[in-house]
Scaffold this active site. Structure first.
Site, PDB file in Angstrom:
ATOM      1  N   GLU A  90      94.425   9.675  22.308  1.00  0.00           N
ATOM      2  CA  GLU A  90      95.129   9.660  23.581  1.00  0.00           C
ATOM      3  C   GLU A  90      96.063   8.457  23.707  1.00  0.00           C
ATOM      4  O   GLU A  90      95.782   7.376  23.212  1.00  0.00           O
ATOM      5  CB  GLU A  90      94.117   9.646  24.731  1.00  0.00           C
ATOM      6  CG  GLU A  90      93.539  11.030  24.970  1.00  0.00           C
ATOM      7  CD  GLU A  90      92.392  11.042  25.965  1.00  0.00           C
ATOM      8  OE1 GLU A  90      92.486  11.773  26.958  1.00  0.00           O
ATOM      9  OE2 GLU A  90      91.423  10.310  25.750  1.00  0.00           O
ATOM     10  N   CYS A 103     100.282   2.735  26.583  1.00  0.00           N
ATOM     11  CA  CYS A 103      98.947   2.245  26.230  1.00  0.00           C
ATOM     12  C   CYS A 103      98.458   3.068  25.051  1.00  0.00           C
ATOM     13  O   CYS A 103      98.282   4.284  25.164  1.00  0.00           O
ATOM     14  CB  CYS A 103      98.015   2.402  27.437  1.00  0.00           C
ATOM     15  SG  CYS A 103      96.298   1.961  27.087  1.00  0.00           S
ATOM     16  N   CYS A 110      85.368   4.788  19.077  1.00  0.00           N
ATOM     17  CA  CYS A 110      85.112   3.342  19.082  1.00  0.00           C
ATOM     18  C   CYS A 110      83.632   3.125  18.817  1.00  0.00           C
ATOM     19  O   CYS A 110      82.796   3.912  19.246  1.00  0.00           O
ATOM     20  CB  CYS A 110      85.485   2.770  20.451  1.00  0.00           C
ATOM     21  SG  CYS A 110      85.281   0.971  20.568  1.00  0.00           S
ATOM     22  N   CYS A 114      80.303  -0.470  24.521  1.00  0.00           N
ATOM     23  CA  CYS A 114      80.253  -1.030  25.881  1.00  0.00           C
ATOM     24  C   CYS A 114      79.651   0.028  26.826  1.00  0.00           C
ATOM     25  O   CYS A 114      80.049   1.197  26.804  1.00  0.00           O
ATOM     26  CB  CYS A 114      81.641  -1.446  26.360  1.00  0.00           C
ATOM     27  SG  CYS A 114      82.377  -2.746  25.347  1.00  0.00           S
ATOM     28  N   CYS A 117      81.946   2.220  29.294  1.00  0.00           N
ATOM     29  CA  CYS A 117      83.208   2.763  28.781  1.00  0.00           C
ATOM     30  C   CYS A 117      83.034   4.150  28.177  1.00  0.00           C
ATOM     31  O   CYS A 117      82.123   4.391  27.385  1.00  0.00           O
ATOM     32  CB  CYS A 117      83.777   1.807  27.732  1.00  0.00           C
ATOM     33  SG  CYS A 117      85.329   2.370  27.020  1.00  0.00           S
ATOM     34  N   SER A 189      94.235  -6.077  23.325  1.00  0.00           N
ATOM     35  CA  SER A 189      92.991  -6.307  24.049  1.00  0.00           C
ATOM     36  C   SER A 189      91.789  -6.190  23.125  1.00  0.00           C
ATOM     37  O   SER A 189      91.688  -5.249  22.339  1.00  0.00           O
ATOM     38  CB  SER A 189      92.882  -5.274  25.176  1.00  0.00           C
ATOM     39  OG  SER A 189      91.726  -5.492  25.943  1.00  0.00           O
ATOM     40  N   SER A 212      88.396  -8.740  26.960  1.00  0.00           N
ATOM     41  CA  SER A 212      87.551  -8.009  27.905  1.00  0.00           C
ATOM     42  C   SER A 212      86.282  -8.816  28.100  1.00  0.00           C
ATOM     43  O   SER A 212      85.378  -8.779  27.269  1.00  0.00           O
ATOM     44  CB  SER A 212      87.239  -6.624  27.352  1.00  0.00           C
ATOM     45  OG  SER A 212      88.446  -5.902  27.200  1.00  0.00           O
ATOM     46  N   ASN A 288      86.124   1.953  36.925  1.00  0.00           N
ATOM     47  CA  ASN A 288      86.335   3.390  37.026  1.00  0.00           C
ATOM     48  C   ASN A 288      85.023   4.087  36.769  1.00  0.00           C
ATOM     49  O   ASN A 288      84.346   3.805  35.789  1.00  0.00           O
ATOM     50  CB  ASN A 288      87.390   3.840  36.019  1.00  0.00           C
ATOM     51  CG  ASN A 288      88.772   3.453  36.479  1.00  0.00           C
ATOM     52  OD1 ASN A 288      89.172   3.790  37.587  1.00  0.00           O
ATOM     53  ND2 ASN A 288      89.482   2.711  35.646  1.00  0.00           N
ATOM     54  N   CYS A 329      91.737   2.852  32.907  1.00  0.00           N
ATOM     55  CA  CYS A 329      90.959   2.065  31.952  1.00  0.00           C
ATOM     56  C   CYS A 329      89.578   2.635  31.707  1.00  0.00           C
ATOM     57  O   CYS A 329      88.831   2.900  32.634  1.00  0.00           O
ATOM     58  CB  CYS A 329      90.753   0.654  32.486  1.00  0.00           C
ATOM     59  SG  CYS A 329      92.253  -0.222  32.693  1.00  0.00           S
TER      60      CYS A 329
HETATM   61  N1  SAH Z   1      88.379  -2.385  22.659  1.00  0.00           N
HETATM   62  C1  SAH Z   1      89.375  -3.125  23.383  1.00  0.00           C
HETATM   63  C2  SAH Z   1      90.467  -2.233  23.867  1.00  0.00           C
HETATM   64  C3  SAH Z   1      90.033  -1.240  24.933  1.00  0.00           C
HETATM   65  S1  SAH Z   1      90.882  -1.736  26.332  1.00  0.00           S
HETATM   66  C4  SAH Z   1      88.727  -3.918  24.503  1.00  0.00           C
HETATM   67  O1  SAH Z   1      87.537  -3.760  24.700  1.00  0.00           O
HETATM   68  O2  SAH Z   1      89.378  -4.730  25.112  1.00  0.00           O
HETATM   69  C5  SAH Z   1      90.251  -0.940  27.622  1.00  0.00           C
HETATM   70  C6  SAH Z   1      89.903  -1.887  28.750  1.00  0.00           C
HETATM   71  O3  SAH Z   1      89.273  -1.106  29.760  1.00  0.00           O
HETATM   72  C7  SAH Z   1      88.887  -2.931  28.320  1.00  0.00           C
HETATM   73  O4  SAH Z   1      89.079  -4.116  29.046  1.00  0.00           O
HETATM   74  C8  SAH Z   1      87.616  -2.260  28.737  1.00  0.00           C
HETATM   75  O5  SAH Z   1      86.561  -3.162  28.839  1.00  0.00           O
HETATM   76  C9  SAH Z   1      88.020  -1.659  30.049  1.00  0.00           C
HETATM   77  N2  SAH Z   1      87.131  -0.606  30.533  1.00  0.00           N
HETATM   78  C10 SAH Z   1      86.331   0.201  29.818  1.00  0.00           C
HETATM   79  N3  SAH Z   1      85.653   1.042  30.625  1.00  0.00           N
HETATM   80  C11 SAH Z   1      86.035   0.763  31.879  1.00  0.00           C
HETATM   81  C12 SAH Z   1      85.698   1.298  33.161  1.00  0.00           C
HETATM   82  N4  SAH Z   1      84.820   2.289  33.294  1.00  0.00           N
HETATM   83  N5  SAH Z   1      86.307   0.771  34.244  1.00  0.00           N
HETATM   84  C13 SAH Z   1      87.227  -0.224  34.113  1.00  0.00           C
HETATM   85  N6  SAH Z   1      87.585  -0.756  32.945  1.00  0.00           N
HETATM   86  C14 SAH Z   1      86.991  -0.292  31.836  1.00  0.00           C
END
Ligand code: SAH
Length: 344
Positions: A90, A103, A110, A114, A117, A189, A212, A288, A329
């Site tokens: 995506e 983006c 991945c 986390c 996510c 990121s 993050s 989110n 995100c």
């Molecule tokens: N792997 C990298 C790139 C992904 S960026 C990273 O972790 O930074 C996507 C961003 O969205 C990251 O900051 C991630 O932590 C955040 N993210 C993931 N799930 C989310 C959610 N449910 N609500 C808000 N932000 C979220």
């Protein structure tokens, strides 16, 4: 077969020299590829004999649009691209007043795990090649018919878990004979893979590093981000301070606000203490809601922001785009493949 679009211009020149071609051919073919041609036959200033030779040895990546959604709220577009091997990724196009930002994803899936996510739920399938990252920018630009000025490596995947290919992609997209997007218009990121941050620091690129963070204390962070068990938050901040010393670039800390987990005042105080000594910026993201996740959005975003600001830390609240198309995100995942219909 060779993935010719993943080659740097130097590599392409060397490759063509081996085929008995003059040096300028490298630049010529590089330019065609970065304009988005999908066949060697479209390279009208290249001889038929050479096109034939290239055709026998190389392929040109060109993802197809498996699905395209446009947000009714703000015009954000989400593309589901199908790659050569059938995998899908995506890409999100966000339209801001100051220009278009794309983006992009760096991996298929991945493996960082986390807890909040959606992108990591099904694990990692494979890394993306430099060409597949470039294609997301190139073909989004061509399909949307709008110029892209900024790139964020914030889609699916962990860029530091595929750093060689990511660095190659940066070189490609930054090239004057290609899309020529400046490093200052690119953000990368990471969830906090310390060796990757160290390696990037040595290169002194002018891009923006986003970390993050999501929790400033190891107990909370390990609970929601498994990467913290490998590189804890103290090691992470040591690396961030060194990154700033080396590059002079301000780091942006991403912080998704989760109800009752990371939204306490003492955590804002601890963030401030950890950032102290460098010009950090905290980007608060309203969490989110991911259906599979037990976490709920915090109601303390404004209070947390104030608390950070009381320590002299700049904190902004991220505006959410594309909420009606699951483009915000952390919501990107390959579920679209399973759904039927709705193809644009
Ligand atoms: N792997 C990298 C790139 C992904 S960026 C990273 O972790 O930074 C996507 C961003 O969205 C990251 O900051 C991630 O932590 C955040 N993210 C993931 N799930 C989310 C959610 N449910 N609500 C808000 N932000 C979220």
């Amino acid at each position: 077969m060779i993935d010719i679009k993943s080659m740097s211009q130097e590599e392409m020149t060397d490759f063509l020299r081996e085929l008995g071609e003059p040096a300028f051919r490298g630049k010529q073919i590089f330019t065609w590829l970065h304009r988005g041609v999908t066949s060697f036959d479209d390279m009208s200033n290249v001889s038929k004999a050479l096109r034939q030779k290239l055709q026998e040895r190389c392929y040109i990546t060109a993802p197809s649009v498996a699905r395209k959604q446009v947000s009714q709220l703000d015009g954000t577009m989400k593309y589901l691209w199908q790659l050569r091997d059938g995998n899908c990724i995506e890409t999100v196009l966000m339209r801001y007043h100051h220009g278009n930002t794309v983006c992009i994803s760096s991996q298929v899936g991945c493996r960082m795990g986390c807890a909040f996510c959606a992108s990591t739920i099904a694990g990692k399938v494979r890394d993306l090649t430099p060409s597949e990252m470039l294609d997301q920018v190139l073909f989004t630009q061509l399909d949307a018919g709008e110029e892209i000025s900024n790139i964020v490596l914030m889609g699916i995947g962990e860029p530091m878990d595929n750093l060689d290919n990511v660095l190659k992609f940066l070189e490609l997209v930054n090239h004057p004979d290609g899309l020529n997007i400046g490093m200052r218009h690119i953000s990368l990121s990471t969830c906090g893979v310390v060796p990757g941050i160290e390696r990037l620091a040595e290169l002194r690129l002018q891009l923006t590093l986003s970390v993050s963070l999501h929790a400033p204390d190891s107990e909370t962070r390990s609970r929601i981000m498994p990467v913290n068990r490998a590189y804890d938050v103290e090691q992470l901040f040591d690396a961030c301070h060194r990154y700033f010393e080396k590059t002079g670039r301000r780091i942006s800390f991403e912080y998704a606000m989760i109800d009752g987990v990371n939204d306490h005042d003492w955590q804002a105080d601890l963030i401030a203490r950890r950032i102290h000594g460098m010009p950090g910026h905290v980007n608060l993201i309203p969490l989110n809601d991911v259906v599979e996740s037990p976490f709920k959005p915090s109601k303390r975003v404004a209070a947390f922001q104030k608390r950070l600001e009381s320590h002299g830390i700049t904190a902004t609240v991220r505006r959410s785009l594309g909420g009606d198309i699951d483009a915000s995100c952390g919501q990107l995942r390959r579920k679209a493949m399973e759904e039927k219909g709705g193809l644009a």
